[in-house]
Scaffold this motif. Sequence first.
Motif, PDB file in Angstrom:
ATOM      1  N   MET A  66      46.527  57.475  52.315  1.00 39.77           N
ATOM      2  CA  MET A  66      47.765  58.137  51.995  1.00 39.77           C
ATOM      3  C   MET A  66      48.226  58.900  53.223  1.00 39.77           C
ATOM      4  O   MET A  66      47.458  59.584  53.875  1.00 39.77           O
ATOM      5  CB  MET A  66      47.523  59.087  50.829  1.00 39.77           C
ATOM      6  N   ILE A  94      43.958  53.406  36.650  1.00 41.13           N
ATOM      7  CA  ILE A  94      45.086  53.392  37.575  1.00 41.13           C
ATOM      8  C   ILE A  94      45.139  52.025  38.248  1.00 41.13           C
ATOM      9  O   ILE A  94      44.187  51.625  38.913  1.00 41.13           O
ATOM     10  CB  ILE A  94      44.967  54.497  38.647  1.00 41.13           C
ATOM     11  N   ARG A 141      40.730  57.563  36.651  1.00 39.84           N
ATOM     12  CA  ARG A 141      41.029  56.706  37.805  1.00 39.84           C
ATOM     13  C   ARG A 141      40.712  55.242  37.549  1.00 39.84           C
ATOM     14  O   ARG A 141      41.272  54.371  38.205  1.00 39.84           O
ATOM     15  CB  ARG A 141      40.314  57.235  39.038  1.00 39.84           C
ATOM     16  N   ALA A 151      45.851  49.267  40.960  1.00 40.70           N
ATOM     17  CA  ALA A 151      45.916  49.303  42.424  1.00 40.70           C
ATOM     18  C   ALA A 151      47.332  48.984  42.866  1.00 40.70           C
ATOM     19  O   ALA A 151      48.017  48.171  42.253  1.00 40.70           O
ATOM     20  CB  ALA A 151      44.939  48.301  43.012  1.00 40.70           C
ATOM     21  N   ALA A 152      47.756  49.635  43.923  1.00 37.30           N
ATOM     22  CA  ALA A 152      49.079  49.348  44.479  1.00 37.30           C
ATOM     23  C   ALA A 152      49.017  48.025  45.215  1.00 37.30           C
ATOM     24  O   ALA A 152      48.081  47.765  45.972  1.00 37.30           O
ATOM     25  CB  ALA A 152      49.497  50.466  45.414  1.00 37.30           C
ATOM     26  N   THR A 193      53.434  61.452  52.469  1.00 36.45           N
ATOM     27  CA  THR A 193      53.368  61.286  51.018  1.00 36.45           C
ATOM     28  C   THR A 193      52.864  62.562  50.367  1.00 36.45           C
ATOM     29  O   THR A 193      53.422  63.026  49.381  1.00 36.45           O
ATOM     30  CB  THR A 193      52.446  60.106  50.648  1.00 36.45           C
ATOM     31  N   ARG A 224      48.917  57.887  39.503  1.00 35.11           N
ATOM     32  CA  ARG A 224      48.555  57.834  40.928  1.00 35.11           C
ATOM     33  C   ARG A 224      48.968  59.122  41.633  1.00 35.11           C
ATOM     34  O   ARG A 224      48.249  59.626  42.494  1.00 35.11           O
ATOM     35  CB  ARG A 224      49.221  56.628  41.604  1.00 35.11           C
ATOM     36  N   MET A 225      50.144  59.648  41.272  1.00 40.44           N
ATOM     37  CA  MET A 225      50.612  60.895  41.878  1.00 40.44           C
ATOM     38  C   MET A 225      49.685  62.042  41.489  1.00 40.44           C
ATOM     39  O   MET A 225      49.309  62.862  42.330  1.00 40.44           O
ATOM     40  CB  MET A 225      52.045  61.203  41.425  1.00 40.44           C
ATOM     41  N   ARG A 226      49.323  62.088  40.210  1.00 45.06           N
ATOM     42  CA  ARG A 226      48.428  63.152  39.755  1.00 45.06           C
ATOM     43  C   ARG A 226      47.065  63.047  40.408  1.00 45.06           C
ATOM     44  O   ARG A 226      46.457  64.064  40.773  1.00 45.06           O
ATOM     45  CB  ARG A 226      48.300  63.115  38.233  1.00 45.06           C
ATOM     46  N   ALA A 227      46.561  61.828  40.574  1.00 45.85           N
ATOM     47  CA  ALA A 227      45.258  61.642  41.216  1.00 45.85           C
ATOM     48  C   ALA A 227      45.293  62.130  42.664  1.00 45.85           C
ATOM     49  O   ALA A 227      44.359  62.790  43.134  1.00 45.85           O
ATOM     50  CB  ALA A 227      44.841  60.171  41.148  1.00 45.85           C
ATOM     51  N   LYS A 228      46.375  61.821  43.372  1.00 43.28           N
ATOM     52  CA  LYS A 228      46.512  62.296  44.758  1.00 43.28           C
ATOM     53  C   LYS A 228      46.544  63.820  44.793  1.00 43.28           C
ATOM     54  O   LYS A 228      45.955  64.450  45.672  1.00 43.28           O
ATOM     55  CB  LYS A 228      47.769  61.717  45.395  1.00 43.28           C
ATOM     56  N   ASP A 256      53.439  59.943  37.536  1.00 41.17           N
ATOM     57  CA  ASP A 256      52.610  58.751  37.480  1.00 41.17           C
ATOM     58  C   ASP A 256      51.150  59.160  37.704  1.00 41.17           C
ATOM     59  O   ASP A 256      50.875  60.090  38.469  1.00 41.17           O
ATOM     60  CB  ASP A 256      53.095  57.820  38.606  1.00 41.17           C
TER      61      ASP A 256
END
Length: 95
Positions: A1, A78, A75, A80-81, A5, A43-47, A41
């Motif tokens: 990341m 979630i 996780r 994968a991107a 971001t 993913r945002m919360r995980a980051k 999202d």
Amino acid sequence: MSANTMDRLVYMANQIGTFFSAQPEAKVIPGIAKHIKDFWDPRMRAKMEDHIAHGGEGLMPVVFEALKTLPPVSRATIPAAHPTEHPPGPTGSHH
């Protein structure tokens, strides 16, 4: 990341904190937490969870406290991107 971001996520979280800071004190932290839980999202919360684990630099204190009240993101669920071959938006391949 990228740092960019994370900077954007911190900015967004602090904007939510600024909005809720105008509410009665008892509603500030729960309001921030609910908004992020409902609208961000996973993913945002995980980051953001990772960012908090490393000190939460740049976050307003009320935002930091609100984020700590949220349950951890699962996780394993979630996705994968995946970069898209044909990103949305105008391209030279349109007819």
